[in-house]
Design a protein around this motif. Structure first.
Motif, PDB file in Angstrom:
ATOM      1  N   ALA A  50      26.608 -33.126 -53.427  1.00 31.38           N
ATOM      2  CA  ALA A  50      26.733 -32.731 -52.020  1.00 31.38           C
ATOM      3  C   ALA A  50      26.577 -33.938 -51.102  1.00 31.38           C
ATOM      4  CB  ALA A  50      25.695 -31.660 -51.681  1.00 31.38           C
ATOM      5  N   ALA A  51      25.633 -34.827 -51.416  1.00 35.99           N
ATOM      6  CA  ALA A  51      25.391 -36.002 -50.571  1.00 35.99           C
ATOM      7  C   ALA A  51      26.608 -36.915 -50.565  1.00 35.99           C
ATOM      8  CB  ALA A  51      24.159 -36.753 -51.050  1.00 35.99           C
ATOM      9  N   GLN A  52      27.215 -37.077 -51.745  1.00 36.80           N
ATOM     10  CA  GLN A  52      28.414 -37.918 -51.809  1.00 36.80           C
ATOM     11  C   GLN A  52      29.532 -37.308 -50.971  1.00 36.80           C
ATOM     12  OE1 GLN A  52      28.209 -38.258 -55.988  1.00 36.80           O
ATOM     13  NE2 GLN A  52      27.671 -40.425 -55.927  1.00 36.80           N
ATOM     14  N   ARG A  53      29.631 -35.992 -51.022  1.00 34.04           N
ATOM     15  CA  ARG A  53      30.697 -35.302 -50.281  1.00 34.04           C
ATOM     16  C   ARG A  53      30.506 -35.414 -48.772  1.00 34.04           C
ATOM     17  NH1 ARG A  53      29.925 -30.550 -52.247  1.00 34.04           N
ATOM     18  NH2 ARG A  53      29.238 -29.595 -50.326  1.00 34.04           N
ATOM     19  N   VAL A  54      29.267 -35.194 -48.291  1.00 38.30           N
ATOM     20  CA  VAL A  54      29.067 -35.182 -46.843  1.00 38.30           C
ATOM     21  C   VAL A  54      28.697 -36.549 -46.274  1.00 38.30           C
ATOM     22  CG1 VAL A  54      28.377 -32.741 -46.900  1.00 38.30           C
ATOM     23  CG2 VAL A  54      26.616 -34.517 -46.799  1.00 38.30           C
ATOM     24  N   GLY A  55      28.431 -37.522 -47.152  1.00 36.68           N
ATOM     25  CA  GLY A  55      28.191 -38.881 -46.670  1.00 36.68           C
ATOM     26  C   GLY A  55      26.805 -39.119 -46.086  1.00 36.68           C
ATOM     27  N   ILE A  56      25.799 -38.445 -46.616  1.00 37.78           N
ATOM     28  CA  ILE A  56      24.415 -38.735 -46.209  1.00 37.78           C
ATOM     29  C   ILE A  56      23.756 -39.493 -47.358  1.00 37.78           C
ATOM     30  CG2 ILE A  56      23.452 -36.583 -47.167  1.00 37.78           C
ATOM     31  CD1 ILE A  56      21.581 -36.418 -44.753  1.00 37.78           C
ATOM     32  N   SER A  57      22.767 -40.318 -47.038  1.00 35.97           N
ATOM     33  CA  SER A  57      22.040 -40.995 -48.117  1.00 35.97           C
ATOM     34  C   SER A  57      20.979 -40.062 -48.679  1.00 35.97           C
ATOM     35  CB  SER A  57      21.412 -42.292 -47.618  1.00 35.97           C
ATOM     36  OG  SER A  57      22.436 -43.218 -47.324  1.00 35.97           O
ATOM     37  N   LEU A  58      20.777 -40.174 -49.985  1.00 32.07           N
ATOM     38  CA  LEU A  58      19.866 -39.266 -50.690  1.00 32.07           C
ATOM     39  C   LEU A  58      18.937 -40.048 -51.599  1.00 32.07           C
ATOM     40  CD1 LEU A  58      19.048 -36.370 -51.802  1.00 32.07           C
ATOM     41  CD2 LEU A  58      20.837 -36.711 -53.517  1.00 32.07           C
ATOM     42  N   LEU A  59      17.648 -39.744 -51.489  1.00 33.48           N
ATOM     43  CA  LEU A  59      16.690 -40.222 -52.486  1.00 33.48           C
ATOM     44  C   LEU A  59      16.398 -39.079 -53.430  1.00 33.48           C
ATOM     45  CD1 LEU A  59      13.926 -42.236 -50.562  1.00 33.48           C
ATOM     46  CD2 LEU A  59      16.042 -43.074 -51.624  1.00 33.48           C
ATOM     47  N   ARG A  60      16.647 -39.295 -54.702  1.00 34.85           N
ATOM     48  CA  ARG A  60      16.295 -38.291 -55.701  1.00 34.85           C
ATOM     49  C   ARG A  60      14.820 -38.472 -56.032  1.00 34.85           C
ATOM     50  NH1 ARG A  60      21.312 -39.845 -59.435  1.00 34.85           N
ATOM     51  NH2 ARG A  60      21.036 -41.764 -58.234  1.00 34.85           N
ATOM     52  N   GLY A  61      14.060 -37.404 -55.836  1.00 34.06           N
ATOM     53  CA  GLY A  61      12.621 -37.503 -56.042  1.00 34.06           C
ATOM     54  C   GLY A  61      12.038 -36.229 -56.598  1.00 34.06           C
ATOM     55  N   ILE A  62      10.735 -36.169 -56.604  1.00 30.11           N
ATOM     56  CA  ILE A  62       9.999 -35.044 -57.189  1.00 30.11           C
ATOM     57  C   ILE A  62       8.627 -35.011 -56.518  1.00 30.11           C
ATOM     58  CG2 ILE A  62       9.067 -36.496 -59.052  1.00 30.11           C
ATOM     59  CD1 ILE A  62       9.455 -34.120 -60.972  1.00 30.11           C
TER      60      ILE A  62
END
Ligand code: AMP
Ligand code: FE
Ligand code: FE
Ligand code: ZN
Length: 284
Positions: A50-62
């Motif tokens: 989804a982040a790649q599609r909408v162009g927002i930066s994403l940190l994958r975390g937990i």
């Protein structure tokens, strides 16, 4: 840059799908969002797409549940190796224990209220980390309370006669595990005292010694003095400070982007050694 470093989805106790979280964050003009579900990375792939599609930066975390002398505390970790065995072993032990503990709380409630495990499990997305919020959702669905907050206030608060604890690993050990898995550990809402007893400064100092990167200072459940204490302690210990909303969708009043992290701190975080990169512009 608007960066919100702590948010939940249906992979744990949030109410949005990972796609909905990302789309909402982008629509609200955030530049960076982190997905940090409790004790699982199962939302990562959908969030990344989804982040790649909408162009927002994403940190994958937990967000990892930890326990020290019966004090519950939460450790955020970013960009770690999701298949790191020692860390996975702790996470799956915690999730298994969360499952039996949720059944136990439900049994205790069932002595006084018309609730069954079936009512609770109907509220949990397949594969999601189960928590008290799902029991709250079952109580709402049954018409016993109006919302999650009321369920916590009446039945589910820590120390309630219906409360049961789950296994959670030691926070200093988990800071080391996260660093060994090339993740960046940040202590979530360290002084949110309304949730129960909080960690002593000395324990946080030990976590700093073990490799902690930052303390979450600006958080909806910190008042001004708790924020100030967090900032002063971080300065003492040579740690950064972050800010984040801890968004849970409809599960809490916290709004996306309600609290944010300074761009310089995001840059510092991205300069740490990590196993995976940020998605989007900041990852390049
Ligand atoms: P658990 O992980 O099962 O111990 O449940 C703790 C979770 O419940 C936290 O991560 C919060 O998201 C949620 N929570 C705690 N208090 C409340 C509240 N008053 N209203 C809604 N959610 C809450
Ligand atoms: Fe939560
Ligand atoms: Fe938390
Ligand atoms: Zn959280």
């Amino acid at each position: 840059m608007i960066a919100d470093l702590h948010a939940h989805t249906l992979a744990s106790d949030g109410t949005d799908t990972p796609t909905q979280l990302i789309e909402k964050a982008a629509a609200q003009g955030l530049d960076l969002i982190a997905i940090t579900d409790h004790d699982t990375t199962s939302g990562w792939d959908e969030a990344s797409a989804a982040a790649q599609r909408v162009g927002i930066s994403l940190l994958r975390g937990i967000e990892i549940s930890c326990k020290w002398q019966e004090i519950s505390l939460h450790l955020l970790a970013y960009l770690h190796e999701r298949s790191d065995e020692p860390l996975l072993a702790e996470l799956s032990a915690a999730r298994d224990s969360r499952d039996s503990r949720a059944r136990r709380i439900t049994e205790l409630l069932a002595a006084d209220l018309p609730i069954t495990w079936k009512d609770v499990s109907a509220q949990v997305e397949p594969g999601a980390t189960v928590g008290r919020p799902h029991i709250a959702d079952a109580l709402v669905a049954l018409g016993i309370v109006k919302q999650r907050d009321e369920a916590f206030a009446k039945y589910l608060y820590t120390g309630s006669p219906y409360y049961a604890a789950h296994y959670a690993p030691d926070p200093v050990a988990v800071v080391k595990l996260v660093r060994a898995a090339r993740g960046v550990p940040v202590m979530a809402h360290p002084f949110a005292a309304a949730r129960g007893p909080v960690a002593p400064d000395q324990l946080i100092a030990e976590m700093a010694q073990a490799g902690l990167f930052a303390l979450e200072a600006d958080h909806p459940e910190h008042d001004d003095s708790q924020r100030a204490h967090t900032i002063a302690l971080a300065a003492d210990l040579g740690l950064h400070v972050t800010g984040s909303s801890d968004y849970h969708g409809r599960g809490k009043t916290n709004r996306l982007g309600q609290c944010t992290t300074a761009p310089t701190v995001v840059e510092a975080l991205l300069s740490e050694p990590t196993a995976v990169t940020a998605i989007g512009a900041l990852g390049r």
